[in-house]
Structures are given as C-alpha cells and as structure tokens.
Design a protein around this motif. Structure first.
Motif, PDB file in Angstrom:
ATOM      1  N   ILE A  52     -16.992  -0.503  -3.074  1.00 50.86           N
ATOM      2  CA  ILE A  52     -18.358  -0.159  -3.479  1.00 50.86           C
ATOM      3  C   ILE A  52     -19.160  -1.430  -3.774  1.00 50.86           C
ATOM      4  N   ALA A  53     -18.532  -2.395  -4.448  1.00 49.33           N
ATOM      5  CA  ALA A  53     -19.214  -3.661  -4.749  1.00 49.33           C
ATOM      6  C   ALA A  53     -19.611  -4.377  -3.462  1.00 49.33           C
ATOM      7  N   LYS A  54     -18.738  -4.311  -2.468  1.00 53.59           N
ATOM      8  CA  LYS A  54     -19.011  -4.934  -1.169  1.00 53.59           C
ATOM      9  C   LYS A  54     -20.211  -4.238  -0.501  1.00 53.59           C
ATOM     10  N   GLU A  55     -20.253  -2.913  -0.603  1.00 53.36           N
ATOM     11  CA  GLU A  55     -21.372  -2.152  -0.031  1.00 53.36           C
ATOM     12  C   GLU A  55     -22.682  -2.518  -0.723  1.00 53.36           C
ATOM     13  N   VAL A  56     -22.643  -2.659  -2.056  1.00 53.33           N
ATOM     14  CA  VAL A  56     -23.844  -3.028  -2.813  1.00 53.33           C
ATOM     15  C   VAL A  56     -24.335  -4.391  -2.341  1.00 53.33           C
ATOM     16  N   LYS A  91     -19.915  -1.287 -15.823  1.00 51.74           N
ATOM     17  CA  LYS A  91     -21.165  -1.792 -16.386  1.00 51.74           C
ATOM     18  C   LYS A  91     -21.302  -3.269 -16.019  1.00 51.74           C
ATOM     19  N   GLN A  92     -22.470  -3.623 -15.497  1.00 54.71           N
ATOM     20  CA  GLN A  92     -22.715  -5.004 -15.104  1.00 54.71           C
ATOM     21  C   GLN A  92     -22.993  -5.864 -16.340  1.00 54.71           C
ATOM     22  N   LEU A  93     -22.415  -7.049 -16.353  1.00 60.23           N
ATOM     23  CA  LEU A  93     -22.601  -7.954 -17.480  1.00 60.23           C
ATOM     24  C   LEU A  93     -24.008  -8.546 -17.443  1.00 60.23           C
ATOM     25  N   SER A  94     -24.583  -8.764 -18.623  1.00 60.82           N
ATOM     26  CA  SER A  94     -25.877  -9.438 -18.686  1.00 60.82           C
ATOM     27  C   SER A  94     -25.647 -10.927 -18.419  1.00 60.82           C
ATOM     28  N   TYR A  95     -26.713 -11.642 -18.195  1.00 61.77           N
ATOM     29  CA  TYR A  95     -26.603 -13.081 -17.896  1.00 61.77           C
ATOM     30  C   TYR A  95     -25.921 -13.812 -19.061  1.00 61.77           C
ATOM     31  N   GLN A 127     -10.939 -12.313 -13.551  1.00 64.65           N
ATOM     32  CA  GLN A 127     -11.180 -11.737 -14.879  1.00 64.65           C
ATOM     33  C   GLN A 127     -12.399 -10.824 -14.932  1.00 64.65           C
ATOM     34  N   ILE A 128     -13.453 -11.191 -14.224  1.00 69.78           N
ATOM     35  CA  ILE A 128     -14.712 -10.444 -14.311  1.00 69.78           C
ATOM     36  C   ILE A 128     -14.748  -9.296 -13.310  1.00 69.78           C
ATOM     37  N   GLY A 129     -14.151  -9.501 -12.138  1.00 68.53           N
ATOM     38  CA  GLY A 129     -14.093  -8.442 -11.130  1.00 68.53           C
ATOM     39  C   GLY A 129     -15.462  -7.984 -10.683  1.00 68.53           C
ATOM     40  N   ALA A 130     -15.671  -6.679 -10.684  1.00 71.61           N
ATOM     41  CA  ALA A 130     -16.923  -6.099 -10.186  1.00 71.61           C
ATOM     42  C   ALA A 130     -17.988  -5.959 -11.275  1.00 71.61           C
ATOM     43  N   SER A 131     -17.739  -6.562 -12.450  1.00 72.95           N
ATOM     44  CA  SER A 131     -18.724  -6.490 -13.532  1.00 72.95           C
ATOM     45  C   SER A 131     -19.890  -7.436 -13.302  1.00 72.95           C
ATOM     46  N   ALA A 132     -19.785  -8.268 -12.270  1.00 73.95           N
ATOM     47  CA  ALA A 132     -20.885  -9.152 -11.869  1.00 73.95           C
ATOM     48  C   ALA A 132     -20.651  -9.520 -10.406  1.00 73.95           C
ATOM     49  N   ASP A 133     -21.742  -9.747  -9.681  1.00 74.71           N
ATOM     50  CA  ASP A 133     -21.552 -10.101  -8.270  1.00 74.71           C
ATOM     51  C   ASP A 133     -21.225 -11.588  -8.134  1.00 74.71           C
ATOM     52  N   LYS A 135     -22.341 -13.969  -6.314  1.00 79.62           N
ATOM     53  CA  LYS A 135     -23.457 -14.908  -6.253  1.00 79.62           C
ATOM     54  C   LYS A 135     -23.894 -15.319  -7.665  1.00 79.62           C
ATOM     55  N   THR A 136     -24.010 -14.354  -8.556  1.00 77.55           N
ATOM     56  CA  THR A 136     -24.413 -14.635  -9.932  1.00 77.55           C
ATOM     57  C   THR A 136     -23.345 -15.457 -10.643  1.00 77.55           C
ATOM     58  N   ILE A 137     -22.081 -15.093 -10.436  1.00 78.66           N
ATOM     59  CA  ILE A 137     -20.978 -15.849 -11.037  1.00 78.66           C
ATOM     60  C   ILE A 137     -21.059 -17.300 -10.565  1.00 78.66           C
ATOM     61  N   ASN A 138     -21.258 -17.491  -9.266  1.00 79.89           N
ATOM     62  CA  ASN A 138     -21.368 -18.825  -8.676  1.00 79.89           C
ATOM     63  C   ASN A 138     -22.494 -19.637  -9.341  1.00 79.89           C
ATOM     64  N   GLU A 139     -23.658 -19.013  -9.515  1.00 79.05           N
ATOM     65  CA  GLU A 139     -24.799 -19.701 -10.127  1.00 79.05           C
ATOM     66  C   GLU A 139     -24.492 -20.136 -11.543  1.00 79.05           C
ATOM     67  N   VAL A 140     -23.864 -19.244 -12.322  1.00 75.53           N
ATOM     68  CA  VAL A 140     -23.532 -19.556 -13.718  1.00 75.53           C
ATOM     69  C   VAL A 140     -22.498 -20.671 -13.798  1.00 75.53           C
ATOM     70  N   VAL A 141     -21.487 -20.601 -12.933  1.00 75.29           N
ATOM     71  CA  VAL A 141     -20.448 -21.647 -12.923  1.00 75.29           C
ATOM     72  C   VAL A 141     -21.079 -23.005 -12.619  1.00 75.29           C
ATOM     73  N   LYS A 142     -21.940 -23.057 -11.594  1.00 74.80           N
ATOM     74  CA  LYS A 142     -22.618 -24.319 -11.252  1.00 74.80           C
ATOM     75  C   LYS A 142     -23.417 -24.845 -12.430  1.00 74.80           C
TER      76      LYS A 142
END
Length: 146
Positions: A52-56, A91-95, A127-133, A135-142
């Motif tokens: 489902i996450a992949k479809e989103v 539930k998606q994690l906030s920033y 650890q986070i899995g589908a609770s965040a996409d 791309k967003t994880i990548n941005e935060v890590v950078k």
C-alpha cells in the motif's frame, strides 16, 4: 487482518456504488494477489502495508505529472485514491516526531557525517517502516547529518 478488511471494504464500496474506493481497493487486492501467486506465499499484514505504501508513492509521483499537465480531474481522483490508501497505513509521523526518531537512530548507529547516511537510512527504514515515506526520511537524515 488487513486482507479481510480490504475484502469487506470492497464489498461495502460495491454496495454503496463508490467507484473510486472500489477501484482503489481492487488495485491493492490485485497487487497482493500478484505477489502471492508469483512467490507462492501467503502475504501478511506487514507486506500488505508495504504494498500500500508503494502504491501511495506511485500515486504521489503521478500527481506531480498531472499537476504539470494541469489535469484537474486526474488530480482530484488521485488525491481521493491517496486518502483511501492512507486509511490502511499506520499513522504517519509528523516532521518533529520523525526528526526525533532519526536523531535517536543517528546516535544508536554512531553516525557523525553524511558518509554514514546509508547506515542511518537502512536503520531508519527498518525502525520507522511505513510510518513515513522514504523521501521524507531521506530529507530529515540529510538535514541532521549536515
């Protein structure tokens, strides 16, 4: 189980003649069935959430193209499909929540520079899995490693 919920939602959407929901649920069920047949396995909830996450993600990518082409009809339909799919995701994690989790992961793995990004990303996705996409994880890590 998620598979049963999808089947019930499909029946309900057919009864209510809700075409977009019906088509969206059928698309997910078809993706699940394809994986089950290809790999000869019974797909569990974790894998269904991954599907489902992949479809989103693919819907969001398509949304960008529709915006460029100024196709309001497709933009609206795709937004509805995304919101339907997100009902099945955790539930998606906030920033801020995401930033906090990734900070903890960075200290867990002992990352100090952008060179450690691969290690941090691998652990964050686990650890986070589908609770965040991704791309967003990548941005935060950078952001946190710079």
């Amino acid at each position: 189980m998620l598979k049963e919920r999808l089947m019930e939602d499909l029946k309900t959407s057919m009864r209510e003649k809700n075409e977009i929901r019906k088509n969206t649920v059928q698309m997910v069920r078809a993706a699940i069935l394809q994986i089950e047949k290809d790999k000869a396995i019974e797909v569990q909830d974790e894998k269904i959430i991954e599907i489902i996450a992949k479809e989103v993600k693919s819907k969001k990518d398509a949304l960008e193209d529709f915006k460029k082409a100024e196709r309001e009809d497709l933009i609206e339909q795709t937004n509805q499909e995304i919101s339907i799919l997100q009902e099945y995701l955790p539930k998606q994690l906030s920033y801020e929540e995401l930033k906090e989790k990734i900070s903890n992961i960075i200290s867990q793995v002992g990352a100090t520079s952008i060179k450690d990004m691969g290690t941090v990303m691998k652990e964050a996705k686990a650890q986070i899995g589908a609770s965040a996409d991704g791309k967003t994880i990548n941005e935060v890590v950078k952001e946190l490693l710079n």
